[in-house]
Motif scaffolding. Structure first.
Motif, PDB file in Angstrom:
ATOM      1  N   ASN A   1      -4.186   2.183  -5.861  1.00  0.00           N
ATOM      2  CA  ASN A   1      -3.133   2.877  -5.116  1.00  0.00           C
ATOM      3  C   ASN A   1      -2.123   1.916  -4.496  1.00  0.00           C
ATOM      4  O   ASN A   1      -1.164   2.355  -3.866  1.00  0.00           O
ATOM      5  CB  ASN A   1      -3.743   3.744  -4.020  1.00  0.00           C
ATOM      6  CG  ASN A   1      -4.477   4.928  -4.604  1.00  0.00           C
ATOM      7  OD1 ASN A   1      -4.052   5.488  -5.614  1.00  0.00           O
ATOM      8  ND2 ASN A   1      -5.592   5.304  -4.004  1.00  0.00           N
TER       9      ASN A   1
ATOM     10  N   LEU B   1      -1.309   8.979   1.266  1.00  0.00           N
ATOM     11  CA  LEU B   1      -1.375   7.934   0.239  1.00  0.00           C
ATOM     12  C   LEU B   1       0.014   7.472  -0.191  1.00  0.00           C
ATOM     13  O   LEU B   1       0.328   6.296  -0.202  1.00  0.00           O
ATOM     14  CB  LEU B   1      -2.089   8.489  -1.000  1.00  0.00           C
ATOM     15  CG  LEU B   1      -3.575   8.305  -1.181  1.00  0.00           C
ATOM     16  CD1 LEU B   1      -3.967   8.856  -2.552  1.00  0.00           C
ATOM     17  CD2 LEU B   1      -3.966   6.852  -1.071  1.00  0.00           C
ATOM     18  N   HIS B   2       0.819   8.453  -0.597  1.00  0.00           N
ATOM     19  CA  HIS B   2       2.151   8.143  -1.120  1.00  0.00           C
ATOM     20  C   HIS B   2       3.156   9.112  -0.513  1.00  0.00           C
ATOM     21  O   HIS B   2       3.195  10.282  -0.903  1.00  0.00           O
ATOM     22  CB  HIS B   2       2.184   8.287  -2.641  1.00  0.00           C
ATOM     23  CG  HIS B   2       1.113   7.517  -3.342  1.00  0.00           C
ATOM     24  ND1 HIS B   2       1.142   6.153  -3.458  1.00  0.00           N
ATOM     25  CD2 HIS B   2      -0.029   7.915  -3.946  1.00  0.00           C
ATOM     26  CE1 HIS B   2       0.070   5.750  -4.117  1.00  0.00           C
ATOM     27  NE2 HIS B   2      -0.663   6.801  -4.410  1.00  0.00           N
ATOM     28  N   PRO B   3       3.952   8.682   0.455  1.00  0.00           N
ATOM     29  CA  PRO B   3       4.949   9.585   1.018  1.00  0.00           C
ATOM     30  C   PRO B   3       6.257   9.493   0.220  1.00  0.00           C
ATOM     31  O   PRO B   3       6.785   8.397   0.011  1.00  0.00           O
ATOM     32  CB  PRO B   3       5.146   9.024   2.438  1.00  0.00           C
ATOM     33  CG  PRO B   3       4.798   7.571   2.330  1.00  0.00           C
ATOM     34  CD  PRO B   3       3.874   7.391   1.156  1.00  0.00           C
TER      35      PRO B   3
ATOM     36  N   VAL C   1       2.697   5.478   5.153  1.00  0.00           N
ATOM     37  CA  VAL C   1       1.450   5.341   4.398  1.00  0.00           C
ATOM     38  C   VAL C   1       0.297   5.206   5.385  1.00  0.00           C
ATOM     39  O   VAL C   1       0.398   4.485   6.384  1.00  0.00           O
ATOM     40  CB  VAL C   1       1.509   4.081   3.505  1.00  0.00           C
ATOM     41  CG1 VAL C   1       0.171   3.868   2.803  1.00  0.00           C
ATOM     42  CG2 VAL C   1       2.617   4.206   2.493  1.00  0.00           C
TER      43      VAL C   1
ATOM     44  N   TYR D   1       1.686  12.777  -1.185  1.00  0.00           N
ATOM     45  CA  TYR D   1       0.324  12.861  -1.697  1.00  0.00           C
ATOM     46  C   TYR D   1      -0.635  12.326  -0.652  1.00  0.00           C
ATOM     47  O   TYR D   1      -0.398  11.265  -0.064  1.00  0.00           O
ATOM     48  CB  TYR D   1       0.204  12.090  -3.013  1.00  0.00           C
ATOM     49  CG  TYR D   1       1.003  12.756  -4.111  1.00  0.00           C
ATOM     50  CD1 TYR D   1       0.537  13.919  -4.713  1.00  0.00           C
ATOM     51  CD2 TYR D   1       2.235  12.262  -4.493  1.00  0.00           C
ATOM     52  CE1 TYR D   1       1.270  14.567  -5.686  1.00  0.00           C
ATOM     53  CE2 TYR D   1       2.986  12.901  -5.468  1.00  0.00           C
ATOM     54  CZ  TYR D   1       2.497  14.048  -6.059  1.00  0.00           C
ATOM     55  OH  TYR D   1       3.231  14.700  -7.016  1.00  0.00           O
TER      56      TYR D   1
ATOM     57  N   ARG E   1      -5.778  10.827   4.740  1.00  0.00           N
ATOM     58  CA  ARG E   1      -4.652   9.944   5.056  1.00  0.00           C
ATOM     59  C   ARG E   1      -3.552  10.126   4.036  1.00  0.00           C
ATOM     60  O   ARG E   1      -3.799  10.589   2.909  1.00  0.00           O
ATOM     61  CB  ARG E   1      -5.116   8.487   5.070  1.00  0.00           C
ATOM     62  CG  ARG E   1      -5.556   7.998   3.711  1.00  0.00           C
ATOM     63  CD  ARG E   1      -6.235   6.637   3.767  1.00  0.00           C
ATOM     64  NE  ARG E   1      -6.728   6.290   2.447  1.00  0.00           N
ATOM     65  CZ  ARG E   1      -6.127   5.415   1.624  1.00  0.00           C
ATOM     66  NH1 ARG E   1      -5.019   4.791   1.993  1.00  0.00           N
ATOM     67  NH2 ARG E   1      -6.636   5.155   0.437  1.00  0.00           N
TER      68      ARG E   1
ATOM     69  N   ALA F   1       0.838  -1.201   0.000  1.00  0.00           N
ATOM     70  CA  ALA F   1       0.000   0.000   0.000  1.00  0.00           C
ATOM     71  C   ALA F   1       0.874   1.252   0.000  1.00  0.00           C
ATOM     72  O   ALA F   1       1.854   1.336   0.739  1.00  0.00           O
ATOM     73  CB  ALA F   1      -0.907   0.003   1.215  1.00  0.00           C
ATOM     74  N   GLY F   2       0.474   2.191  -0.836  1.00  0.00           N
ATOM     75  CA  GLY F   2       1.098   3.509  -0.788  1.00  0.00           C
ATOM     76  C   GLY F   2       2.521   3.581  -1.277  1.00  0.00           C
ATOM     77  O   GLY F   2       3.168   4.614  -1.141  1.00  0.00           O
ATOM     78  N   ALA F   3       3.040   2.510  -1.840  1.00  0.00           N
ATOM     79  CA  ALA F   3       4.407   2.588  -2.352  1.00  0.00           C
ATOM     80  C   ALA F   3       4.479   3.666  -3.423  1.00  0.00           C
ATOM     81  O   ALA F   3       3.497   3.936  -4.114  1.00  0.00           O
ATOM     82  CB  ALA F   3       4.822   1.239  -2.905  1.00  0.00           C
ATOM     83  N   TYR F   4       5.635   4.251  -3.584  1.00  0.00           N
ATOM     84  CA  TYR F   4       5.743   5.486  -4.336  1.00  0.00           C
ATOM     85  C   TYR F   4       6.938   5.402  -5.272  1.00  0.00           C
ATOM     86  O   TYR F   4       8.069   5.489  -4.847  1.00  0.00           O
ATOM     87  CB  TYR F   4       5.908   6.620  -3.337  1.00  0.00           C
ATOM     88  CG  TYR F   4       5.943   8.015  -3.903  1.00  0.00           C
ATOM     89  CD1 TYR F   4       5.920   8.266  -5.268  1.00  0.00           C
ATOM     90  CD2 TYR F   4       5.990   9.100  -3.062  1.00  0.00           C
ATOM     91  CE1 TYR F   4       5.956   9.533  -5.754  1.00  0.00           C
ATOM     92  CE2 TYR F   4       6.020  10.386  -3.536  1.00  0.00           C
ATOM     93  CZ  TYR F   4       5.999  10.592  -4.895  1.00  0.00           C
ATOM     94  OH  TYR F   4       6.026  11.859  -5.368  1.00  0.00           O
TER      95      TYR F   4
END
Lengths: 504, 269
Positions: free
Chosen positions: A64, B34-36, B76, B42, B32, A13-16
């Motif tokens: 996401n 989302l993408h740090p 996240v 974000y 929350r 989750a939330g990987a960027y």
């Protein structure tokens, strides 16, 4: 599909990471020994379709999430591949799709990013109204400042120089067009050999004239510190000149210093002469003024003091015929060259009208036409002429218009011009000038007139434009061309004087 | 200015588009992370994605530009509160104090048509690598302004803003600027499916592109086209190609396809 293959599908989750990073990770891991397939991507439906097509079973996920899918020949290879994914993502995660290298947005941040805080020089070239802000920003970072901008308010110049002096920093300018620092030319600078001469210049084109004359004599310059054309005025009091003299005096590679300036305030000149006399390095004063040596004479004196031979200064083109008109029209891009010309010509021809007159009563506005029945000289680089347009050494348009007018005017006797070469100046200044000259001189000839054109071409053979190449082109167009502005003026005065019945 | 790793939260001013300011204004709401990332974080608030941007970040139209050089490390899912004109994250509060215009300039049809050939010449084969990543049938559909292109492109590509989305965003922004006759159909197709089929960030950026917004480099390109200044166009293209791994190139490809379809079909009604 290999029935014995080991497979993993992970959601993170939330990987960027950006596309290139993820593609790179996928390819890098897929190329690992024992890995049969690998895909790392955001879990959008289309990407999940691709993964499904590759035989991966992707659990319920959100777009996401990042999905990491690997198939390998053995559990060991699979573990190694997942580790490789982790390492590759860690390497790429701190610089992402958002990692465009943006240019620094302030002078201070530029200084910090370049690592020049506490030493070095910042070149400021912004509209004059804003230059002091940027200059102050640079001073706060411990930098010397070269302010190329003109139209900087006088009170701001005074304040900046006072602060700089308190911090032992140097403000070069405002309106500092030329400098050589650490062997690097800044602004309008000629390509000259490095050597033992240091120049402090309250005059850009004066500095360039000296640089080029010395280069023609085989003498190099170690540093040329511009201080701005107003530095030797009563208001500024030579603040940067003292600072620059001190700097050069402390430089063991500098054995002779020349201080060159447009006509200074008398009390400032006296004070600086006293200051210079106390320095350990000999200072040669080239302060233009009535009865004082011109720049060529100063160069010759310096060469003599150095024990060097004074060469015959070069010239190009055959002698021009005597003029039919009466008045000398000087059209200059260099303010100091214009000043020098007025000082020299006035001795023989009498008062010269100008937009930078030697005395206020001789002033005239070139934008309202010619000076009429009088000798005149215009400095197209003056602040009032460059507001909203580039310096005439970059954009010759305005001077070319005035040149056309002067050549078409039957009262014009001799036209006196300067061309300044070097970095920052027009790439081919002779081209447009020669075309205008040829057309104007030919039209005059058709009318039974002779308009001799005498020209100082300030440059070196090593300049990007090439001194001889430019001078030859101008000579072909009918001009008499000299490296020395003083010699060009002397010739123009001689030709003008021929019409004035020897009164010159 | 750097966000400290420990200690009191950093409070700084930010600049953002009017709709971002409106989203941030009002009563407190929760969101929350989302993408740090190091250059941008974000966050999701009420279904939309907002970015907190450092000076190094791509200036996306859903972003709040700050003077920060770095952002605090975040997890996240970390809580975010938005309201009263500010975004609050662990260790950071950003107050929107300045409005930005993130909309693209409109283009006259003459300018747009004249721009196609020079743009193609400048780009040469530099978009081939991104074309190769996309299904030819999808690009053909987009050239024909066929809404079927949306289904084939939306969410295609591995990154946070998938390449297919970048192409669509470029097409939408250009289509608005030139008033493309097929804009409503493609815009509707994107609006109907973006939230489900791509990342929240990318869906938000597509929504903004559907309103004629984009990164300033794209605005600069349109300005250059509008005033007929090749140097501005050339510089903008280079800046765009430098955005992200393939994002800028994808946006350019979408823009070019929209302009080409206009030039091919003549002035749209």
């Amino acid at each position: 599909m290999n029935q014995n293959a080991e497979t993993t599908v992970e959601l993170r989750a939330g990987a960027y990471a950006d596309s290139v990073t993820l593609l790179g990770v996928s390819r890098q891991v897929a190329a690992t020994p024992g890995v049969l397939a690998a895909q790392v991507a955001m879990a959008t439906p289309l990407n999940v379709e691709v993964l499904t097509g590759m035989g991966f079973e992707v659990p319920a996920c959100s777009p996401n999430d990042m999905v990491v899918a690997v198939r390998a020949e053995s559990p060991e290879a699979l573990a190694a591949a997942v580790t490789a994914v982790d390492l590759a993502l860690a390497g790429g995660s701190r610089r992402t799709a958002s990692a465009v290298e943006v240019p620094p947005r302030t002078t201070a941040s530029a200084a910090r990013r370049s690592g020049t805080t506490g030493g070095g020089v910042a070149l400021i070239s912004v509209p004059g109204a804003y230059a002091a802000v940027e200059a102050m920003d640079a001073l706060d970072q411990g930098l010397d400042v070269m302010i190329f901008s003109d139209n900087v308010p006088l009170e701001q110049e005074v304040a900046l120089k006072r602060i700089a002096a308190d911090r032992d920093l140097l403000v070069m300018g405002p309106d500092c067009g030329t400098a050589v620092v650490g062997g690097v030319g800044l602004g309008f600078a000629n390509v000259t050999p490095r050597g033992e001469v240091g120049i402090v210049a309250a005059s850009g084109t004066g500095c360039q004239q000296l640089l080029c004359l010395l280069a023609a004599a085989g003498v190099g310059v170690g540093a040329a510190l511009g201080v701005g054309g107003r530095d030797l005025s009563a208001a500024v009091g030579g603040a940067s000149t003292r600072q620059a003299l001190t700097r050069l005096d402390a430089d063991p590679s500098i054995e002779h210093i020349v201080l060159v300036s447009k006509p200074p305030a008398a009390e400032v000149a006296d004070e600086l002469a006293g200051y210079a006399a106390e320095l350990s390095t000999p200072v040669h004063l080239a302060l233009l003024g009535p009865g004082l040596p011109d720049l060529t004479r100063t160069a010759e004196s310096l060469l003599a003091a150095m024990g060097r031979e004074v060469p015959t200064w070069p010239r190009w083109g055959p002698p021009a015929p005597d003029p039919t008109g009466q008045w000398l029209r000087g059209l200059f891009v260099g303010g100091t060259l214009c000043d020098e010309a007025m000082l020299l010509a006035e001795q023989r021809l009498g008062p010269i009208r100008s937009n930078i007159p030697l005395r206020p009563k001789l002033g005239f506005d070139p934008s309202s036409g010619t000076a009429g029945a009088a000798h005149s000289m215009v400095d197209f680089g003056d602040d009032a002429m460059t507001r909203g347009r580039a310096h005439p050494m970059i954009d010759p348009t305005l001077r070319l218009q005035h040149l056309e007018q002067a050549l078409a005017d039957p009262s014009t006797g001799v036209v006196l011009l300067d061309v300044v070469l070097g970095h920052g100046a027009e790439p081919e200044p002779a081209a447009a000038l020669a075309t205008t000259l040829e057309a104007g001189v030919a039209a005059a000839r058709d009318q039974g007139r002779h308009v001799p054109v005498v020209l100082a071409c300030v440059g070196t053979e090593q300049d990007p434009q090439g001194l001889s190449r430019q001078a030859d082109r101008l000579a072909t167009a009918g001009a008499e061309v000299y490296l020395s502005n003083a010699q060009a003026v002397a010739r123009a005065v001689q030709l003008t004087g021929a019409v004035h019945g020897g009164a010159a | 200015m750097n966000a400290p790793l420990t200690g009191a939260p950093v409070r700084c001013a930010g600049a953002a588009a009017a709709w971002v300011r409106d989203t941030v204004a009002g009563s407190l709401r929760s969101g929350r992370v989302l993408h740090p990332g190091a250059d941008a974080v974000y966050v999701e608030v009420g279904g939309a994605c907002l970015g907190l941007l450092t000076t190094r970040a791509v200036r996306v139209p859903c972003g709040i530009r700050t003077p920060l050089a770095s952002l605090p490390p975040l997890q996240v899912g970390a809580p975010v509160t938005v309201g009263g004109g500010a975004v609050n994250l662990p260790g950071l509060e950003v107050v929107v104090t300045t409005l930005l215009d993130t909309t693209m300039p409109m283009l006259s049809l003459d300018c747009a048509e004249r721009a196609v050939r020079p743009l193609e010449e400048q780009l040469g084969d530099r978009l081939d690598s991104v074309r190769d990543e996309l299904p030819p049938s999808a690009l053909t559909a987009l050239r024909n302004a066929d809404p079927a292109a949306v289904r084939q492109l939306l969410g295609l590509g591995p990154g946070l803003t998938p390449l297919g989305d970048d192409v669509l965003a470029g097409w939408l922004a250009a289509a608005i600027a030139i008033r493309h006759p097929s804009l409503p159909a493609l815009r509707a197709a994107v609006a109907a499916t973006a939230v489900e089929r791509t990342t929240t960030l990318s869906a938000t950026l597509l929504t903004r592109a559907s309103h004629g917004e984009g990164v300033p480099e794209l605005g600069s390109l349109f300005t250059g086209i509008g005033i007929g200044e090749p140097a501005v166009v050339a510089e903008s293209v280079e800046l765009l190609l430098g955005i992200g791994g393939t994002s800028g190139a994808g946006i350019l490809l979408g823009t070019l396809i929209a302009l080409q379809s206009l030039a091919r079909s003549g002035a749209p009604a």
